[in-house]
Design a protein around this motif. Structure first.
Motif, mmCIF file in Angstrom:
data_model
loop_
_atom_site.group_PDB
_atom_site.id
_atom_site.type_symbol
_atom_site.label_atom_id
_atom_site.label_comp_id
_atom_site.label_asym_id
_atom_site.label_seq_id
_atom_site.Cartn_x
_atom_site.Cartn_y
_atom_site.Cartn_z
ATOM 1 N N ARG A 136 5.101 9.030 -0.938
ATOM 2 C CA ARG A 136 6.379 9.243 -0.262
ATOM 3 C C ARG A 136 6.416 10.629 0.379
ATOM 4 N NH1 ARG A 136 11.066 6.521 -4.092
ATOM 5 N NH2 ARG A 136 10.011 4.524 -4.429
ATOM 6 N N ILE A 137 6.820 10.646 1.627
ATOM 7 C CA ILE A 137 6.962 11.899 2.369
ATOM 8 C C ILE A 137 8.449 12.085 2.657
ATOM 9 C CG2 ILE A 137 6.351 13.166 4.442
ATOM 10 C CD1 ILE A 137 4.003 12.728 2.562
ATOM 11 N N GLU A 138 9.036 13.117 2.071
ATOM 12 C CA GLU A 138 10.479 13.306 2.174
ATOM 13 C C GLU A 138 10.885 14.331 3.214
ATOM 14 O OE1 GLU A 138 11.936 14.183 -1.693
ATOM 15 O OE2 GLU A 138 11.356 12.254 -2.543
ATOM 16 N N SER A 139 9.968 15.206 3.621
ATOM 17 C CA SER A 139 10.294 16.213 4.623
ATOM 18 C C SER A 139 9.009 16.651 5.317
ATOM 19 C CB SER A 139 10.980 17.424 3.977
ATOM 20 O OG SER A 139 10.035 18.189 3.243
ATOM 21 N N ILE A 140 9.159 17.428 6.392
ATOM 22 C CA ILE A 140 7.985 17.886 7.133
ATOM 23 C C ILE A 140 7.182 18.905 6.329
ATOM 24 C CG2 ILE A 140 8.972 17.438 9.404
ATOM 25 C CD1 ILE A 140 9.756 20.358 9.574
ATOM 26 N N ALA A 141 7.740 19.375 5.224
ATOM 27 C CA ALA A 141 6.995 20.306 4.369
ATOM 28 C C ALA A 141 5.994 19.575 3.474
ATOM 29 C CB ALA A 141 7.956 21.123 3.507
ATOM 30 N N ASP A 142 6.169 18.267 3.283
ATOM 31 C CA ASP A 142 5.261 17.486 2.439
ATOM 32 C C ASP A 142 3.951 17.243 3.161
ATOM 33 O OD1 ASP A 142 7.221 17.420 0.543
ATOM 34 O OD2 ASP A 142 7.945 15.426 1.076
ATOM 35 N N ARG A 143 2.869 17.206 2.407
ATOM 36 C CA ARG A 143 1.543 16.979 2.968
ATOM 37 C C ARG A 143 0.846 15.854 2.208
ATOM 38 N NH1 ARG A 143 3.558 19.294 6.380
ATOM 39 N NH2 ARG A 143 2.920 21.185 7.505
ATOM 40 N N PRO A 144 -0.036 15.104 2.880
ATOM 41 C CA PRO A 144 -0.780 14.040 2.190
ATOM 42 C C PRO A 144 -1.636 14.619 1.074
ATOM 43 C CG PRO A 144 -0.972 13.825 4.578
ATOM 44 C CD PRO A 144 -0.342 15.151 4.331
ATOM 45 N N GLU A 145 -1.797 13.834 0.011
ATOM 46 C CA GLU A 145 -2.603 14.281 -1.122
ATOM 47 C C GLU A 145 -4.076 14.383 -0.756
ATOM 48 O OE1 GLU A 145 -1.660 11.180 -3.805
ATOM 49 O OE2 GLU A 145 0.288 12.028 -4.401
ATOM 50 N N ARG A 146 -4.513 13.542 0.184
ATOM 51 C CA ARG A 146 -5.928 13.530 0.590
ATOM 52 C C ARG A 146 -6.055 12.792 1.916
ATOM 53 N NH1 ARG A 146 -5.215 9.594 -3.289
ATOM 54 N NH2 ARG A 146 -5.773 7.457 -2.644
ATOM 55 N N PRO A 147 -7.139 12.998 2.642
ATOM 56 C CA PRO A 147 -7.375 12.236 3.880
ATOM 57 C C PRO A 147 -7.457 10.738 3.588
ATOM 58 C CG PRO A 147 -8.826 14.145 3.779
ATOM 59 C CD PRO A 147 -8.169 14.034 2.433
ATOM 60 N N GLY A 148 -6.905 9.938 4.487
ATOM 61 C CA GLY A 148 -6.926 8.490 4.315
ATOM 62 C C GLY A 148 -5.791 7.956 3.463
ATOM 63 N N ARG A 149 -4.946 8.830 2.929
ATOM 64 C CA ARG A 149 -3.855 8.397 2.052
ATOM 65 C C ARG A 149 -2.812 7.652 2.862
ATOM 66 N NH1 ARG A 149 -1.209 6.562 -1.770
ATOM 67 N NH2 ARG A 149 -0.417 7.785 -3.520
ATOM 68 N N SER A 150 -2.346 6.519 2.319
ATOM 69 C CA SER A 150 -1.260 5.772 2.941
ATOM 70 C C SER A 150 0.056 6.475 2.624
ATOM 71 C CB SER A 150 -1.233 4.342 2.400
ATOM 72 O OG SER A 150 -0.130 3.628 2.930
ATOM 73 N N LEU A 151 0.894 6.669 3.648
ATOM 74 C CA LEU A 151 2.146 7.408 3.505
ATOM 75 C C LEU A 151 3.326 6.520 3.889
ATOM 76 C CD1 LEU A 151 0.903 10.609 5.379
ATOM 77 C CD2 LEU A 151 0.744 10.145 2.913
ATOM 78 N N VAL A 152 4.503 6.834 3.367
ATOM 79 C CA VAL A 152 5.706 6.094 3.715
ATOM 80 C C VAL A 152 6.875 7.060 3.806
ATOM 81 C CG1 VAL A 152 6.230 5.541 1.296
ATOM 82 C CG2 VAL A 152 7.228 4.151 3.130
ATOM 83 N N THR A 153 7.723 6.854 4.826
ATOM 84 C CA THR A 153 8.889 7.713 5.010
ATOM 85 C C THR A 153 9.944 7.002 5.828
ATOM 86 O OG1 THR A 153 9.578 9.952 5.633
ATOM 87 C CG2 THR A 153 8.150 8.788 7.181
ATOM 88 N N SER A 154 11.163 7.550 5.781
ATOM 89 C CA SER A 154 12.205 7.151 6.733
ATOM 90 C C SER A 154 12.862 8.395 7.314
ATOM 91 C CB SER A 154 13.264 6.272 6.041
ATOM 92 O OG SER A 154 13.937 7.004 5.027
#
Length: 242
Positions: A136-154
């Motif tokens: 889950r990505i809640e703000s522009i400050a969040d970063r993926p845990e690793r390359p290729g990680r699937s992300l979800v946000t609204s």
């Protein structure tokens, strides 16, 4: 045996002096409770009284009350006026209270005028496993845990940043409109061979439809090898055919 009063008549006696109606003899002040002595010292602007013992408190109060009006100046436990024109303890406390009150008002104003925070992920009866397994990505400050990680946000800011980094424009698929409403949401990416099937729309229309349909954006920032990824899809937690 006769006693002499302070005017010189009779025998010896303890000298007493009143300042503002209060007895300032050490013997009388010693009968007060420690907390009462400390309170009176603080009223005179004397600081550091919490560390003093009763005999020291009594002497400090005798000196403070004999000075008469010395409480208007900042004094230490010894009763001497503080140097350099420093503000008294009550003045410093009032200044601190005023500053904190101002900060509190500013924080309340900021909260009142701030835009409501949207949930990072929407859930419902038709939520897919992709949502639950994605970061889950809640703000522009969040970063993926690793390359290729699937992300979800609204989050709107996150979505716009992702699209603009790829030159993508908000769009809808032509022919999917119903009763004048915006059709299936997508992005018009540079070089996409099916761009002729897309119709670009404004960000306002895109996000209004996105929120009305309670959609999530499932996407990637990078492939596993670190290259930028253009993968994305929208999903509704309420409709399996979204």
């Amino acid at each position: 045996m006769a006693q002499r009063n302070s005017s010189g008549r009779g025998g010896t006696a303890t000298t007493r002096r009143r300042t503002g109606g209060r007895q300032t003899s050490a013997s009388d002040l010693a009968e007060l409770r420690v907390d009462e002595i400390r309170a009176r010292l603080r009223a005179h602007g004397v600081s550091g009284v919490s560390r003093l013992r009763k005999p020291e408190l009594v002497q400090a109060l005798v000196k403070a009350e004999r000075r008469g009006g010395a409480g208007k100046r900042s004094t230490g436990p010894s009763g001497r006026a503080a140097a350099g024109g420093r503000r008294s303890a009550p003045a410093r406390a009032a200044s601190t209270t005023s500053t904190r009150a101002g900060q509190g008002r500013a924080e309340r104003t900021a909260r009142a005028t701030a835009k409501p925070t949207r949930a990072a992920t929407r859930t419902g009866r038709a939520s897919s496993r992709s949502v639950s397994s994605s970061q889950r990505i809640e703000s522009i400050a969040d970063r993926p845990e690793r390359p290729g990680r699937s992300l979800v946000t609204s989050n709107h800011d996150v979505i716009q940043r992702w699209a603009r980094a790829r030159g993508a424009k908000p769009a809808t698929i032509t022919g999917t409109e119903r009763d004048g409403r915006v059709g299936v949401l997508t992005f018009d990416l540079p070089g996409y061979r099916e761009s002729r099937r897309l119709r670009q729309i404004t960000w306002n229309d895109w996000f209004r439809t996105f929120d009305e349909r309670r959609l999530n954006l499932i996407y990637q920032e990078q492939l596993r090898d670190g290259r930028p990824s253009n993968f994305f899809r929208t999903e509704s937690p309420d409709r399996e055919d979204a």
